[in-house]
Scaffold this motif. Structure first.
Motif, PDB file in Angstrom:
ATOM      1  N   PHE A 207      95.056  46.354  47.357  1.00 48.83           N
ATOM      2  CA  PHE A 207      95.724  45.526  47.262  1.00 48.83           C
ATOM      3  C   PHE A 207      96.140  44.238  46.067  1.00 48.83           C
ATOM      4  CE2 PHE A 207      96.807  48.638  50.547  1.00 48.83           C
ATOM      5  CZ  PHE A 207      97.928  49.215  50.142  1.00 48.83           C
TER       6      PHE A 207
ATOM      7  N   HIS B 291      94.102  40.980  63.113  1.00 49.52           N
ATOM      8  CA  HIS B 291      94.126  40.581  64.345  1.00 49.52           C
ATOM      9  C   HIS B 291      92.437  41.495  64.736  1.00 49.52           C
ATOM     10  CE1 HIS B 291      96.238  44.651  63.867  1.00 49.52           C
ATOM     11  NE2 HIS B 291      95.443  44.525  65.292  1.00 49.52           N
TER      12      HIS B 291
ATOM     13  N   VAL C 295      90.806  58.298  61.555  1.00 47.26           N
ATOM     14  CA  VAL C 295      91.771  59.642  60.934  1.00 47.26           C
ATOM     15  C   VAL C 295      90.480  60.825  60.821  1.00 47.26           C
ATOM     16  CG1 VAL C 295      92.576  59.825  58.496  1.00 47.26           C
ATOM     17  CG2 VAL C 295      93.174  58.034  59.307  1.00 47.26           C
TER      18      VAL C 295
ATOM     19  N   GLN D  37     101.138  44.913  56.088  1.00 44.18           N
ATOM     20  CA  GLN D  37     100.346  46.095  56.804  1.00 44.18           C
ATOM     21  C   GLN D  37     100.322  47.107  57.148  1.00 44.18           C
ATOM     22  OE1 GLN D  37      97.825  44.086  59.444  1.00 44.18           O
ATOM     23  NE2 GLN D  37      97.964  42.526  56.925  1.00 44.18           N
TER      24      GLN D  37
ATOM     25  N   GLU E  76     101.525  49.223  54.793  1.00 43.71           N
ATOM     26  CA  GLU E  76     100.971  50.036  54.231  1.00 43.71           C
ATOM     27  C   GLU E  76      99.811  50.358  53.911  1.00 43.71           C
ATOM     28  OE1 GLU E  76     102.278  47.998  50.041  1.00 43.71           O
ATOM     29  OE2 GLU E  76     104.857  49.030  50.468  1.00 43.71           O
ATOM     30  N   ALA E  77      98.804  49.053  54.419  1.00 44.67           N
ATOM     31  CA  ALA E  77      96.783  49.433  54.019  1.00 44.67           C
ATOM     32  C   ALA E  77      96.616  50.198  55.110  1.00 44.67           C
ATOM     33  CB  ALA E  77      96.776  47.909  54.553  1.00 44.67           C
ATOM     34  N   ALA E  78      97.535  50.623  56.555  1.00 43.95           N
ATOM     35  CA  ALA E  78      97.278  51.474  57.587  1.00 43.95           C
ATOM     36  C   ALA E  78      97.404  52.529  56.814  1.00 43.95           C
ATOM     37  CB  ALA E  78      98.178  51.095  58.667  1.00 43.95           C
ATOM     38  N   TYR E  79      98.696  53.265  55.974  1.00 48.35           N
ATOM     39  CA  TYR E  79      99.675  53.998  55.246  1.00 48.35           C
ATOM     40  C   TYR E  79      98.381  54.503  54.244  1.00 48.35           C
ATOM     41  CZ  TYR E  79     103.742  53.999  58.435  1.00 48.35           C
ATOM     42  OH  TYR E  79     104.449  53.538  59.154  1.00 48.35           O
TER      43      TYR E  79
ATOM     44  N   LEU F 214      94.970  54.338  53.909  1.00 47.78           N
ATOM     45  CA  LEU F 214      93.501  54.860  54.724  1.00 47.78           C
ATOM     46  C   LEU F 214      93.544  55.571  55.715  1.00 47.78           C
ATOM     47  CD1 LEU F 214      92.622  51.534  56.575  1.00 47.78           C
ATOM     48  CD2 LEU F 214      91.781  53.004  54.630  1.00 47.78           C
ATOM     49  N   GLY F 215      95.377  56.519  55.294  1.00 50.61           N
ATOM     50  CA  GLY F 215      95.726  57.739  56.083  1.00 50.61           C
ATOM     51  C   GLY F 215      95.793  57.890  57.160  1.00 50.61           C
ATOM     52  N   LEU F 216      96.430  57.018  58.007  1.00 51.35           N
ATOM     53  CA  LEU F 216      96.435  56.401  59.683  1.00 51.35           C
ATOM     54  C   LEU F 216      97.638  56.956  59.912  1.00 51.35           C
ATOM     55  CD1 LEU F 216      95.477  53.442  59.913  1.00 51.35           C
ATOM     56  CD2 LEU F 216      94.644  55.323  61.515  1.00 51.35           C
TER      57      LEU F 216
ATOM     58  N   ARG G  19      99.775  55.423  65.238  1.00 54.43           N
ATOM     59  CA  ARG G  19      98.465  55.336  64.875  1.00 54.43           C
ATOM     60  C   ARG G  19      98.477  53.597  64.416  1.00 54.43           C
ATOM     61  NH1 ARG G  19      94.557  56.960  68.578  1.00 54.43           N
ATOM     62  NH2 ARG G  19      93.878  59.106  67.970  1.00 54.43           N
TER      63      ARG G  19
ATOM     64  N   HIS H 165      97.660  50.504  66.876  1.00 59.42           N
ATOM     65  CA  HIS H 165      96.399  49.943  66.753  1.00 59.42           C
ATOM     66  C   HIS H 165      96.845  48.576  65.803  1.00 59.42           C
ATOM     67  CE1 HIS H 165      93.936  52.551  68.395  1.00 59.42           C
ATOM     68  NE2 HIS H 165      93.907  53.272  67.205  1.00 59.42           N
ATOM     69  N   VAL H 166      97.070  48.904  64.714  1.00 61.51           N
ATOM     70  CA  VAL H 166      97.923  47.574  63.340  1.00 61.51           C
ATOM     71  C   VAL H 166      98.256  47.030  63.944  1.00 61.51           C
ATOM     72  CG1 VAL H 166      98.172  47.304  61.487  1.00 61.51           C
ATOM     73  CG2 VAL H 166      96.781  48.902  61.729  1.00 61.51           C
TER      74      VAL H 166
ATOM     75  N   PRO I 212      99.450  45.607  68.405  1.00 58.47           N
ATOM     76  CA  PRO I 212      98.756  44.079  68.648  1.00 58.47           C
ATOM     77  C   PRO I 212      99.428  43.130  68.196  1.00 58.47           C
ATOM     78  CG  PRO I 212      97.604  46.028  67.922  1.00 58.47           C
ATOM     79  CD  PRO I 212      99.506  46.392  68.273  1.00 58.47           C
ATOM     80  N   GLN I 213      99.424  43.272  66.656  1.00 63.08           N
ATOM     81  CA  GLN I 213     100.083  41.562  66.260  1.00 63.08           C
ATOM     82  C   GLN I 213     101.082  41.609  66.651  1.00 63.08           C
ATOM     83  OE1 GLN I 213      99.289  41.218  62.533  1.00 63.08           O
ATOM     84  NE2 GLN I 213      98.500  43.801  62.090  1.00 63.08           N
TER      85      GLN I 213
ATOM     86  N   ARG J  64     101.463  39.553  70.425  1.00 60.79           N
ATOM     87  CA  ARG J  64     101.002  38.052  69.978  1.00 60.79           C
ATOM     88  C   ARG J  64     101.576  37.591  69.445  1.00 60.79           C
ATOM     89  NH1 ARG J  64      96.272  41.219  69.361  1.00 60.79           N
ATOM     90  NH2 ARG J  64      94.087  39.996  69.498  1.00 60.79           N
TER      91      ARG J  64
END
Lengths: 250, 285
Positions: free
Chosen positions: A92, A100, A114, B184, B186-189, B191-193, B197, B201-202, B205-206, B209
């Motif tokens: 991107f 984090h 995955v 965030q 989009e980046a995770a999706y 990657l196929g998460l 997930r 994981h993404v 946790p953020q 905080r």
């Protein structure tokens, strides 16, 4: 031409995408990409370049037409979409690293959850990739401690960790300071030389000329012109492309 | 860290040596300090006089000395009734803290879900809880719901408190989730998460905080609100206080002591959260 050179990996047929509010992003757009090809997509902003990439990995749903990637149709099925996403890496403009997590964890994450790899196996791939993008010494840093160019190289490594067949770059160097553009383009060039199929939305004309195997020029969600990079930058055949090229080469 | 710590120690030592040697001067900074001290003293004096005046006007016999035995029983060498009550208050508060976080998270996810039914469910719960008094919710659960499931008073109180605070927690969690940038996800999706997930994981946790400060003030509210469970015969801190007062007529001494205990507990929680926040900030800045 030999058979393998024209093996089609992406086939896009007459896709349409309209955003709520009536903005037409893609309008009856078709193209196909062969294995190992580096397709450079150019066009003025709002011409649908980014939307095209986002549709290919299912971040946006298309309204009509069809997208088939490596024999898998991108239809409503969740499993197909997931499979396509693992085969298509995306980089991107704004890096989108997970702030984090350390660099190492960023690259491990998808491998573990995955691809279901063990931590040990993921680490091997991760360190290999970090060496490739020349950031082995930053493995345990958090993204905020890295420069833009370094972050983008981590993002490339993160996408590569899935061992995708296709890599897409959505203006990967646009958010970078000029002196950092080179280091990212260098990594992309290595990938192209290794035979990775790439879709690159960029304004870096030097890269397009040197690495690209084909250029498509888009406007208003339509394919306006399709040419070899050298031809496109020297002698665009359509009026609109001429105007565009003269503007960016200035 | 160690090295730097030692350095800064040396630095402050050197600095304090220097301060000792330096004669006192009316610099602007020192004038400010004197003014602040004076104002602080004045405020303290006014407060003290005011409270003293009020206390005398009450015509109340103060017996602070008799409070101690309710905190600690010297004969049996066991905690007094007030501290026993504090134990119940802490137990109910911490259990309900965990449970209300679970309710809050679930409700937040439901509200952000694409299912219309889930959104409706979450919204109904939220509006029903937020717009009615906790006291009545407590009665409703204890007298109407509890008999059906054969729940005792403690469990009813736990459930009522958790449902109440969960509604508020859900709004905090939801706003935290929304504040995570689109990229965030989009980046995770990309990657196929999966959605799960990605949240696990993404996003979460953020989120955690970010929402730590508002969530901690919610926790403090919960501890104070837990005083209401005394109305359904649970012997928490407040209930113990009432019982002692009924016996001894030490009304003000006991109530002020109880307020002091709540204050100490809540300041301690604020301090813990402050430490956690600092640790998180250090981690990825």
């Amino acid at each position: 031409m030999t058979e393998y050179k024209t093996e089609e990996i992406i086939s896009i047929t007459r896709i349409c995408k309209t955003f709520p509010g009536g903005i037409v992003a893609l309008d009856d757009f078709s193209t196909s990409v062969s294995k190992g090809e580096v397709l450079v997509i150019v066009g003025p902003s709002g011409s649908g370049k980014s939307t095209l990439l986002r549709c290919i990995n299912g971040l946006e749903e298309i309204d009509g037409g069809s997208i088939v990637i490596d024999g898998i149709p991108l239809d409503g099925h969740r499993r197909n979409r997931k499979e396509i996403r693992t085969e298509v890496g995306m980089v991107f403009q704004s890096f989108n690293l997970f702030p984090h997590m350390t660099v190492r964890e960023n690259i491990n994450l998808a491998q573990r959850h995955v691809r279901s790899k063990s931590l040990k196996d993921s680490e091997i791939t991760t360190l290999e990739l970090l060496r490739k993008v020349n950031l082995l010494d930053k493995a345990d840093k958090y993204p905020n401690h890295l420069s833009g160019g370094q972050q983008q190289r981590v993002a490339i490594a993160r996408a590569l960790a899935m061992q995708p067949k296709i890599m897409m770059f959505d203006e990967a160097t646009s958010a970078l300071d000029p002196e950092m553009v080179g280091e990212v383009l260098a990594v992309m060039k290595v990938l192209a030389e290794e035979g990775m199929t790439m879709l690159v939305v960029t304004h870096e004309m030097g890269f397009a000329r040197e690495v690209g195997s084909r250029v498509i020029f888009m406007e208003g969600g339509r394919l306006v012109e399709e040419a070899l990079p050298l031809d496109f930058f020297q002698e665009p055949s359509t009026e609109r492309a001429k105007e565009f090229v003269s503007k960016i080469l200035k | 860290m160690n090295w730097r710590g030692r350095c800064s120690n040396l630095y402050t030592m050197a600095l304090s040596e220097e301060i000792k040697k330096r004669p006192f001067r009316f610099t602007r900074k020192n004038r400010e300090r004197i003014k602040d001290l004076f104002l602080l003293g004045l405020l303290g004096l006014i407060l003290f006089m005011g409270i003293r005046e009020g206390a005398l006007n009450l015509r109340y016999q103060w017996h602070w000395g008799r409070v101690l035995r309710h905190l600690y029983d010297p004969r049996l060498k066991t905690p007094g009734l007030l501290l026993q009550g504090l134990g119940v208050t802490l137990e109910i508060s911490f259990l309900s803290l965990g449970l209300s976080f679970a309710f809050g998270l679930l409700t937040a996810l439901f509200r952000l879900s694409s299912s219309r039914f889930a959104r409706f469910l979450a919204r109904s719960y939220l509006e029903a809880i937020r717009n009615t008094p906790l006291l009545i919710q407590l009665f409703f659960i204890y007298f109407v719901v509890a008999p059906i499931f054969n729940m005792n008073a403690f469990f009813s109180a736990l459930l009522a408190l958790s449902l109440f605070e969960g509604a508020y927690a859900s709004e905090i969690i939801r706003s935290g989730i929304i504040s995570i940038p689109r990229g965030q996800w989009e980046a995770a999706y990309s990657l196929g998460l999966s959605s799960y997930r990605t949240y696990r994981h993404v996003v979460l946790p953020q989120t955690l905080r970010q929402i730590l400060p508002p969530l901690s003030s919610q926790a403090i509210s919960l501890i104070k609100d837990s005083a209401l469970v005394s109305t359904i015969a649970i012997y928490d801190l407040t209930m113990r206080a009432q019982a002692i007062i009924a016996e001894t007529f030490l009304t003000f001494e006991i109530w002020f002591t109880v307020a002091g205990i709540y204050l100490v507990i809540n300041l301690f929680i604020s301090f813990l959260v402050h430490l956690m926040e600092r640790k998180i900030k250090r981690a990825y800045r």
